[in-house]
Each structure stands twice: as structure tokens, then as C-alpha cells.
Write a protein that holds these residues in place. Structure first.
Motif, mmCIF file in Angstrom:
data_model
loop_
_atom_site.group_PDB
_atom_site.id
_atom_site.type_symbol
_atom_site.label_atom_id
_atom_site.label_comp_id
_atom_site.label_asym_id
_atom_site.label_seq_id
_atom_site.Cartn_x
_atom_site.Cartn_y
_atom_site.Cartn_z
ATOM 1 N N LEU A 184 -9.299 -47.845 -7.276
ATOM 2 C CA LEU A 184 -9.256 -48.947 -6.322
ATOM 3 C C LEU A 184 -7.954 -49.714 -6.479
ATOM 4 C CD1 LEU A 184 -12.396 -48.796 -7.674
ATOM 5 C CD2 LEU A 184 -12.763 -50.170 -5.631
ATOM 6 N N THR A 185 -7.335 -50.006 -5.363
ATOM 7 C CA THR A 185 -6.063 -50.726 -5.391
ATOM 8 C C THR A 185 -6.194 -52.158 -4.893
ATOM 9 O OG1 THR A 185 -5.537 -49.846 -3.194
ATOM 10 C CG2 THR A 185 -4.725 -48.616 -5.106
ATOM 11 N N ALA A 186 -7.191 -52.434 -4.056
ATOM 12 C CA ALA A 186 -7.391 -53.801 -3.573
ATOM 13 C C ALA A 186 -8.099 -54.617 -4.652
ATOM 14 C CB ALA A 186 -8.212 -53.805 -2.292
ATOM 15 N N PRO A 187 -7.778 -55.885 -4.791
ATOM 16 C CA PRO A 187 -8.416 -56.715 -5.818
ATOM 17 C C PRO A 187 -9.810 -57.142 -5.383
ATOM 18 C CG PRO A 187 -6.976 -58.064 -4.496
ATOM 19 C CD PRO A 187 -6.790 -56.647 -3.995
ATOM 20 N N TYR A 188 -10.574 -57.629 -6.358
ATOM 21 C CA TYR A 188 -11.853 -58.247 -6.021
ATOM 22 C C TYR A 188 -11.619 -59.689 -5.585
ATOM 23 C CZ TYR A 188 -16.046 -60.966 -6.539
ATOM 24 O OH TYR A 188 -17.065 -61.841 -6.303
ATOM 25 N N LEU A 189 -12.117 -60.019 -4.393
ATOM 26 C CA LEU A 189 -12.103 -61.392 -3.914
ATOM 27 C C LEU A 189 -13.473 -61.691 -3.324
ATOM 28 C CD1 LEU A 189 -8.659 -61.759 -2.077
ATOM 29 C CD2 LEU A 189 -9.335 -62.775 -4.256
ATOM 30 N N PRO A 190 -14.058 -62.848 -3.661
ATOM 31 C CA PRO A 190 -15.358 -63.191 -3.080
ATOM 32 C C PRO A 190 -15.318 -63.108 -1.559
ATOM 33 C CG PRO A 190 -14.797 -64.729 -4.821
ATOM 34 C CD PRO A 190 -13.568 -63.889 -4.585
ATOM 35 N N GLY A 191 -16.302 -62.390 -1.006
ATOM 36 C CA GLY A 191 -16.392 -62.265 0.442
ATOM 37 C C GLY A 191 -15.601 -61.120 1.022
ATOM 38 N N PHE A 192 -14.812 -60.409 0.198
ATOM 39 C CA PHE A 192 -13.955 -59.345 0.710
ATOM 40 C C PHE A 192 -14.175 -58.026 -0.028
ATOM 41 C CE2 PHE A 192 -11.726 -63.247 1.835
ATOM 42 C CZ PHE A 192 -11.416 -63.020 3.167
ATOM 43 N N ALA A 234 -15.823 -55.459 0.712
ATOM 44 C CA ALA A 234 -15.790 -54.271 1.560
ATOM 45 C C ALA A 234 -14.398 -53.673 1.640
ATOM 46 C CB ALA A 234 -16.306 -54.614 2.961
ATOM 47 N N PHE A 235 -13.365 -54.514 1.634
ATOM 48 C CA PHE A 235 -12.003 -53.989 1.726
ATOM 49 C C PHE A 235 -11.595 -53.280 0.432
ATOM 50 C CE2 PHE A 235 -12.217 -57.346 4.878
ATOM 51 C CZ PHE A 235 -11.695 -56.697 5.982
ATOM 52 N N ARG A 236 -12.299 -53.537 -0.635
ATOM 53 C CA ARG A 236 -12.034 -52.897 -1.924
ATOM 54 C C ARG A 236 -12.774 -51.571 -2.065
ATOM 55 N NH1 ARG A 236 -10.461 -53.668 -7.212
ATOM 56 N NH2 ARG A 236 -12.006 -53.447 -8.876
#
Length: 295
Positions: free
Chosen positions: A87-95, A97-99
Motif C-alpha cells: 500500500l502506498t496511500a497513507p491511512y487517514l480517518p475517513g479515507f 477506501a483510497f488506501r
């Protein structure tokens, strides 16, 4: 050496994600669309699916994305797809799905290409984002309550939970806005801890609750439970043996935890770590499900 996912994305990326969420939200269908959904016995439903992403402990970038399909009503696994991913996208609350969702969408696409006759007619462990992208009826299920729109795991909520006397009993989760965001469900006779069910896509809440109950051999719906078990097993095999312990969602500690994390009614020894994950729906920020931990 443990690897970390990318740092917080730039503001322009967040703005893009928010625009995409709004577009997906506009495409969500919160009503029943299939003939089997209108039958009290779900006749015509033959396959249900579940997804999971399990992380290698101490490594927020390396994970296993899994998709399983089970026969219905037998709840026997008929298809399995587990792959190690980075996984390259970070964990962000509410996001979340993009990860994670791109890898799960890929798994659905592989199924469509390889075994189209095994495509699930309903999915668990997914909600709006993946449901719309995969164009499948889906249900969001979680072990913990997301405190949103005034929902709280307070004394009133706990008193309502105690009134869930039998498997299949439920009550609606109504926010301060007056919107019904989902339902608390006693999913199994042997479990006193509720699940939180939310509508994902192409299914009504009433059907989502009944379908969830019908798929529970234990507290957690069998499609999600099997996806979790098999993703953990795949990580162990990929690491060449027992290896380091895995955990689902390395960011678990970053989320507000409301309520217990693991049900003692669930069978031990099936690849679950002592700190078990809560299988929450993959939601987006503008349309959170009640059980969706901020993932």
C-alpha cells in the motif's frame, strides 16, 4: 525491515479524494435491487462474498488483500483470492477506501475474468465505496460503533443492547439529524455483543440486517470471517512459516475504540491474533456507516 506507507498526501490529493467521494456518494443506491432481496427466505441467493485486508505486524505498507465467495445458505467457501500487496496511500480517518479499495476491486475483476459464474450476489465487509466501484449489492458490518451524528456508546445505547435477547434482534441507530444510519444486531444466539450493520449499495437496511444474521455461524458473518482467516494464513505462508504475528489494520490504535474488540463466542485457533480486528465496512467520509470505524 518494516516499511511505512507514504506520508500524509498533499492538500490537492485530499481535495481530489473528497470530490471522488462526492461523486461516488451520488451513485449509491440504498434500496433493494435484486429479486432475491424481496423474498423472506432469500430464495435465488446462491453466493455471498467477503473481503479483508490484513497487515503484517509492524509493517503498515505490506498486507494481504483477500476475497472469498461462499455458497448460500451452506456458507461453504467456493472461491478464494489472496494476494500480498504494497500500500502506498497513507491511512487517514475517513479515507481508508483510497488506501485499500483498489486491491479489492482488482480481486473482484479477477473473479469476473476467471470464474464469472462465481461472482457473489451480495458482499460483506464492504460498503459504499467498493460497492459502487464493483457494482455489487453490499453490506457494511463492524464490531464497534462509530460515534458520528450524535451516536454514542453511552448508558442509553448499552441499555438497548441488553434488550437484544435473541439472535436476529436489532434496533435502528438514529443520529441527531434524524437519519437512520444503520442498526445494532445480535447476530448469533451465543453472542451478547452486537454487530453494527449499515447499508452499502443496492440493498435496504432491513434486508442487510436479515442477510447478516442469516450468514452468522458465530458473531461475525462467515464471508468476512473466512476472508480474515485466509488472509492471515496467506501472510504466514508468504513469510515462510509461522513468522511474525499479523494484525489487520496496523492503525487500529489510532481509532477511538468503543466497546470490546473480540467476542469470546468466536471459535479460537483460526488464525486470529489475541487483538482481533473489527471487520468494518469500507465507507467514505461523507456517508459513514454506523459500524464503520474510521478506517
Amino acid at each position: 525491515m518494516a516499511r511505512e506507507a507514504a506520508a500524509r498526501p498533499p492538500e490537492e490529493t485530499l481535495a481530489l479524494w473528497k470530490r471522488e467521494q462526492a461523486l461516488l456518494k451520488a451513485r449509491v443506491v440504498d434500496r433493494d435491487t435484486e429479486a432475491w432481496q424481496r423474498d423472506p427466505a432469500f430464495s435465488g441467493l446462491h453466493r455471498v462474498g467477503g473481503v479483508d485486508v490484513s497487515y503484517v505486524k509492524g509493517d503498515s505498507a505490506r498486507a494481504c488483500a483477500s476475497l472469498v465467495v461462499l455458497s448460500y445458505p451452506e456458507l461453504e467457501v467456493v472461491y478464494e483470492d489472496c494476494r500480498m500487496v504494497c500500500l502506498t496511500a497513507p491511512y487517514l480517518p475517513g479515507f481508508l477506501a483510497f488506501r485499500e479499495a483498489p486491491f479489492l476491486v482488482d480481486a473482484v475483476q479477477r473473479l469476473r475474468e476467471r470464474e464469472p459464474g462465481l461472482l457473489p450476489q451480495a458482499g460483506f465487509g464492504v460498503a459504499c465505496h467498493l460497492g459502487v466501484l464493483a457494482d455489487l449489492p453490499c453490506v457494511g458490518v463492524a464490531k464497534q460503533l462509530l460515534q458520528v451524528d450524535g451516536l454514542e456508546n453511552d448508558a442509553l445505547h448499552r441499555s438497548k443492547v441488553r434488550l437484544l435477547r435473541a439472535g436476529g434482534d436489532s434496533f435502528p441507530l438514529t443520529g441527531d439529524s434524524g437519519a437512520v444510519l444503520g442498526a445494532a444486531l445480535r447476530s448469533h444466539e451465543g453472542s451478547t455483543k452486537p454487530l453494527y450493520v449499515s447499508v452499502g449499495h443496492r440493498v435496504s437496511l432491513e434486508v442487510a440486517v436479515r442477510l447478516t444474521h442469516s450468514c452468522c455461524r458465530f458473531r461475525v458473518p462467515e464471508p468476512v470471517r473466512q476472508a480474515d482467516i485466509r488472509s492471515r494464513d496467506h501472510i504466514r505462508r508468504s513469510l515462510g512459516g509461522p513468522g511474525p504475528q499479523q494484525e489487520s489494520r496496523s492503525q487500529e490504535a489510532q481509532r477511538p475504540e468503543v466497546g470490546p474488540e473480540q467476542s469470546p463466542e468466536e471459535p479460537p485457533g483460526e488464525g486470529r491474533s489475541p487483538k482481533a480486528r473489527s471487520p468494518g465496512p469500507r465507507t467514505h467520509a461523507e456517508a459513514p456507516g454506523p459500524g464503520a470505524q474510521e478506517q
